[in-house]
Every structure is written in C-alpha cells, then in structure tokens.
Motif scaffolding. Structure first.
Motif, PDB file in Angstrom:
ATOM      1  N   SER A 107      -7.286   0.671  -7.802  1.00 35.05           N
ATOM      2  CA  SER A 107      -6.635   0.222  -6.569  1.00 35.05           C
ATOM      3  C   SER A 107      -7.256   0.906  -5.358  1.00 35.05           C
TER       4      SER A 107
ATOM      5  N   ARG B 145      -4.433   5.704  -8.367  1.00 32.88           N
ATOM      6  CA  ARG B 145      -5.003   4.809  -9.368  1.00 32.88           C
ATOM      7  C   ARG B 145      -6.387   4.407  -8.843  1.00 32.88           C
TER       8      ARG B 145
ATOM      9  N   MET C 265      -1.800   6.194  -1.502  1.00 33.33           N
ATOM     10  CA  MET C 265      -3.069   5.511  -1.326  1.00 33.33           C
ATOM     11  C   MET C 265      -3.625   5.746   0.078  1.00 33.33           C
TER      12      MET C 265
ATOM     13  N   ALA D 166     -10.672  -0.577  -4.564  1.00 35.51           N
ATOM     14  CA  ALA D 166     -10.534  -1.906  -3.960  1.00 35.51           C
ATOM     15  C   ALA D 166     -10.184  -1.790  -2.485  1.00 35.51           C
ATOM     16  N   LEU D 167      -9.325  -0.830  -2.155  1.00 38.65           N
ATOM     17  CA  LEU D 167      -8.959  -0.614  -0.756  1.00 38.65           C
ATOM     18  C   LEU D 167     -10.117  -0.018   0.033  1.00 38.65           C
TER      19      LEU D 167
ATOM     20  N   GLN E  86     -10.286  -1.006 -12.251  1.00 39.42           N
ATOM     21  CA  GLN E  86      -9.611  -0.025 -13.095  1.00 39.42           C
ATOM     22  C   GLN E  86     -10.011  -0.201 -14.562  1.00 39.42           C
TER      23      GLN E  86
ATOM     24  N   LEU F 190       0.858  -1.181   0.000  1.00 39.82           N
ATOM     25  CA  LEU F 190       0.000   0.000   0.000  1.00 39.82           C
ATOM     26  C   LEU F 190       0.892   1.228   0.000  1.00 39.82           C
TER      27      LEU F 190
ATOM     28  N   TYR G 273      -9.028  -5.190   3.278  1.00 41.40           N
ATOM     29  CA  TYR G 273      -8.382  -5.321   1.972  1.00 41.40           C
ATOM     30  C   TYR G 273      -7.288  -6.384   1.991  1.00 41.40           C
TER      31      TYR G 273
ATOM     32  N   ASP H 152     -10.764  -7.186  -7.630  1.00 45.57           N
ATOM     33  CA  ASP H 152      -9.501  -6.531  -7.307  1.00 45.57           C
ATOM     34  C   ASP H 152      -9.367  -5.207  -8.051  1.00 45.57           C
ATOM     35  N   GLY H 153      -8.276  -4.507  -7.751  1.00 46.67           N
ATOM     36  CA  GLY H 153      -8.076  -3.193  -8.324  1.00 46.67           C
ATOM     37  C   GLY H 153      -7.990  -3.194  -9.835  1.00 46.67           C
ATOM     38  N   ALA H 154      -7.398  -4.226 -10.409  1.00 47.57           N
ATOM     39  CA  ALA H 154      -7.247  -4.273 -11.863  1.00 47.57           C
ATOM     40  C   ALA H 154      -8.601  -4.357 -12.558  1.00 47.57           C
TER      41      ALA H 154
END
Length: 527
Positions: free
Chosen positions: A501, A498, A377, A504-505, A464, A373, A400, A459-461
């Motif tokens: 990400s 981003r 962020m 997601a967090l 995104q 992290l 997370y 997830d973050g990807a």
C-alpha cells in the motif's frame, strides 16, 4: 433494519450498559426535578486537563445512550467547586506573590493573577467553559459559590446540620488520630478574613441553623451554616450535592472508590439516593507510572490535539475505561487509525452499529469516511520524503487518488498536517537507517527485478504479493523479519506500513529508486 431503540436495549457497548442502570433506577418515572441529571465535577484550583475531557466525554456517551433508551429529558451539569479555599499557589500562574497573600480564601474571592476576570475562580471557570465549548459538549455550568451564597443549598445544609453526628461519624474512621480531634463537616468562612477555616466546631444548633466554632484567635464565634457562611468538607460536600441536586449519574476515578462509598452513606443519611456510576481507571505515563498533575508527566489535551483530531482522543476515552492505559505521544497514531477504521466500518453495519465507537463519538451520526489513507501511511510518506510541506504529501495523494482534494476531504487534509507535525517532532529525530546485510541485498535486488515487471499503475495488493513472495523465496521463515528489514533499511525505523500500500501511494517508480539508492550504497538520510 432494526430501529435504534431495539438495538439500544441489547447493545453491549459499555455506555449502554451504564445507561440501562439509570433506566432501571428510574423505572420509567420522571424525577421530581423534571429531568434526569448527569453530573461531572471540577476543581478549579488548576486549569482543565485531559482528565476533565475524559470525564465529560464519557459521561456524555452514557447520557447519549440513555437518550436512546428513554424519552425522559436529561441535563448534564459541570459543577465547579470554586468555593474551596486555595491551599497552595499553583506553579503555572503569574503574580504568585499576590495570590499567596490570599491563601485559604475561596477561589472566587482571590484576585485574578492573570488580570482578566473578577477573581481567580472566575478566570479558571471561564477556562473550563472555553475548554468544554471547544469540543461542543452539551452541558450546563454550575458554580459552588453561586449555589452556596444564593441559598439554593440552604435546605440541604440544614439537613446536614440535623444529622451532624451521623455524618461526622461516617467520616471519622477514615481520618488520622489528630484530624479526628478537630474534624467537622462544616468549614466556616471567616467574616473577618474571608478565609475558609478548618477549626473545631464546639456547638451545633439545628433549630437555629447555626454552629459555634473556635476561631483561630481562640474566640468563640456563632455563624449560620446557610447563605455561604459555611461550606462543607469535600466528601460531605459531594454527598450533599447528590442529595440537593438529585444527581442520577456521576462517574469518578478509581482513586475515589472509598470516597464514593462514604458519599453514598452520607447521601442516604440525608434522605437521598446516591447516583449510579462507575469508577474508571487512571492513566499512566510513558514509563507506566500514574499520571500526576503536579509532576506534569503524561499528556495534556492540547498536546494530543496538536498531533491528532478530537475524534481520536474521544476514541481513546471510549476504549476500555476500566483498564489502565498509557497516555503518551506514541499512542496517538494508533488511536487515529483505529478511529478511521471504525468510521469506515460503520456504514456497512446494522445490528452492531451501536457497538461501533464511531456511533458514540458522533452521537449516532458519524460522517462518511473520506479517502482511505491511514495516519500511519501519511506518517511514513512524510518520513520517506523527509518533508514538512503539506503540498509534497498532497502531490503523492492526488496522484494515488485523483478525486482527493484538501477542500473535498477536510479530515484527510487535517491528518496531513497532524502527520507532518508528528514526523517533525517524534519520527525525524529518531530515524536510524542501517545498511542491508548481504542476504538482504540479494532479496532487495530480487524485489527490484519483480517490481519492474509490474505495470506502473499496479495497486497495493499486487505490489504486496511480490514483497511477500520475495520474503518467502529468500528463506524468511517469519516474514515479520523481512518486513522489519525493509523498514529499517528503507525508512530508518523498526515499524512501518503495509509495504504494498505504501509503495502504491509513494509511486512504483519512486519506490524502485529508493531501493536502488540502498543497493548502490547511497545514504537515505537526506531523501
């Protein structure tokens, strides 16, 4: 995997380039003094500052690199010029009137205005040692007063006296007309007043080891140049120290380039060999102006360390030492995240690991990276939560990354504290939310629809990808404009993380609620 010596011989990181110059200088021979000497200097009329940290940190990096290239023993001297006469009363001390009565005396002969040490010089020297010890530097403290008064500089001082005219003639062209008339490399310490005098020297006697000077009352006084009865003007003093100590490496700021050249000449006149070294650039403040201790612009080490770990400050010193860099609060988050990125990359490197700043910051033994992290962020999480409570951030972090704990990842725990403090002092006061335009509202509504179709644990990807697709589908030719809109509308700032990400967090449901609030026209100021 190549061994460290082989890698060091070809490493291109600047500390290794510097260290190879010292290796070449020595040609494999141990100096007569028994060790290779690295030195840094300190003027103790003020308190240690971020420049002090930078010079010791950078010199330490060169010393560490040298230790991988050579088996010769090394030392690092931190030398305090505490025999200098105090020229003016510092602004940041108590009991100014008392100190003013002792102007002109060596710092080690002035009572301590703080009342904690035997002298003002002893107080500031203790602050210096405490400052350096906080960072774990490996050094030996040296006092100019002790070297002069103990006689350890006597032979070198006599050598200056034997070459009095040659040394003087090196310095004279650098002085103004009036100063040339009275300049002498030697400054007598008055036996009556204890003050360091800048007075004309009328006669020199190398055989007797004395000078005759004209005292302030007009009388002639003969005094030895040894035993602390005289000290040298600082440029001659610096060169004499190189000669007497056999300094092999010393760096200095760009503003001292001419002084280094002059010192090199004097050192050679005395029969010594000037040290290796390079001149680093000076720091700039937030307006790109040169930092001045007297003006108080720029940033102190203590201020940096209130918002970022020591490692980030070390990285800042490592990066591009010959480039002028802004040293202000807004560089801290980037420096922290750059450090974390270098640390994360280190374990996967082999041939290039000695190029990695993490190697130099940790003397070849970087710790394992923790939870991935970034500082940025955490800063944005604090911002969207509008919190200064570490427990709030840890609540999101453990959801997370369930394996993360404050005890198990102390660096992350420190970063949480740093980010919250930075948010409170710099981000929160400047947050400015704006309402979305009609086109942005349509894009946000589309984003909500797409995100609701994703699994809750995406997830973050994956998130995104949807954010990216919405921007493209809504006509943002430059996707930076789309992300800038998200930052301004959702986070109240022009720059941000981003988004995938971050969501997601923060949590997909929480992120959808955040966007819904905007679409419903609710203010996020108190989110």
């Amino acid at each position: 995997m190549a061994n460290e010596r082989e890698l060091a011989e070809g490493a291109r990181a600047w500390p290794f380039e510097e260290a190879r110059r010292v290796v070449k200088r020595l040609a494999g021979k141990k100096p007569e003094k028994g060790y290779v000497l690295f030195e840094t200097g300190y003027g103790p009329s003020g308190l240690p500052h971020i420049g002090t940290f930078g010079e010791v940190a950078r010199t330490t990096m060169v010393r560490q690199a040298f230790q991988r290239l050579s088996d010769l023993p090394t030392k690092l001297f931190c030398f305090s010029d505490d025999l200098d006469g105090l020229r003016k009363v510092p602004d940041n001390i108590p009991n100014k009137e008392m100190v003013a009565e002792h102007l002109g005396k060596p710092l080690t002969q002035i009572p301590d205005p703080f009342g904690t040490h035997d002298s003002f010089g002893a107080h500031n020297n203790a602050r210096l040692r405490g400052f350096l010890d906080t960072f774990g530097f490996d050094y030996e403290f040296q006092s100019s007063t002790e070297w002069y008064t103990s006689g350890r500089f006597d032979e070198a001082l006599l050598q200056v006296l034997r070459n009095y005219d040659k040394v003087k003639n090196v310095v004279l062209p650098t002085l103004g007309p009036e100063r040339r008339e009275t300049y002498s490399p030697f400054l007598p310490v008055c036996a009556k007043t204890g003050r360091v005098l800048q007075v004309p020297v009328l006669e020199t006697d190398a055989a007797a080891g004395t000078i005759v000077y004209q005292d302030e009352d007009g009388s002639k006084v003969e005094t030895p140049v040894t035993g602390g009865h005289c000290k040298l003007q600082w440029k001659a003093d610096w060169a004499m120290r190189w000669y007497a100590l056999g300094v092999d490496y010393e760096m200095s700021g760009k503003d001292l380039i001419d002084s280094v050249k002059l010192g090199n000449q004097i050192c050679k006149i005395l029969g010594g060999r000037p040290p290796e070294g390079f001149n680093y650039e000076l720091f700039l403040d937030e307006d790109a102006k040169k930092i001045s201790k007297s003006k108080g612009n720029g940033l102190s080490a203590e201020e940096w360390l209130a918002y970022g770990p020591t490692e980030s400050l070390s990285l800042f010193m490592f990066q591009k030492p010959r480039a002028a860099k802004r040293l202000y609060f807004d560089v801290i988050p980037r420096a922290v995240d750059d450090y974390l990125a270098h640390l994360a990359a280190y374990s996967g490197q082999d041939e290039k690991r000695l190029e990695n700043p993490a190697w130099h910051i940790h003397n070849g033994q970087p710790p394992l990276p923790g939870t991935k992290l970034s500082y940025g962020m955490l800063l944005n999480l604090a911002s969207v939560c509008n919190t200064e409570d570490p427990a709030v951030l840890w609540g999101f972090i453990t959801r997370y990354s369930p394996e993360a704990t404050p005890e198990g990842d102390p660096m992350l725990d420190r970063l949480v504290g740093f980010a919250l403090r930075y948010y409170k002092d710099f981000v929160k006061p400047s947050k400015r939310y704006r309402a979305p335009s009609e086109g942005e509202r349509k894009a946000l509504a589309d984003l909500v629809t797409r995100l609701r179709k994703l699994p809750g644990d995406s997830d973050g990807a994956a998130i995104q990808n949807e954010v990216y697709a919405v921007g493209k589908d809504h006509g943002y030719e430059n996707l930076r404009d789309w992300f800038k809109a998200l930052y301004e509308v959702l986070l109240g700032q022009e720059q941000g993380p981003r988004m995938g990400s971050f969501m997601a967090l923060y949590g997909l449901d929480e992120s959808l609620t955040l966007i819904d609030q905007v679409l419903e026209g609710e203010s996020l100021t108190g989110s």
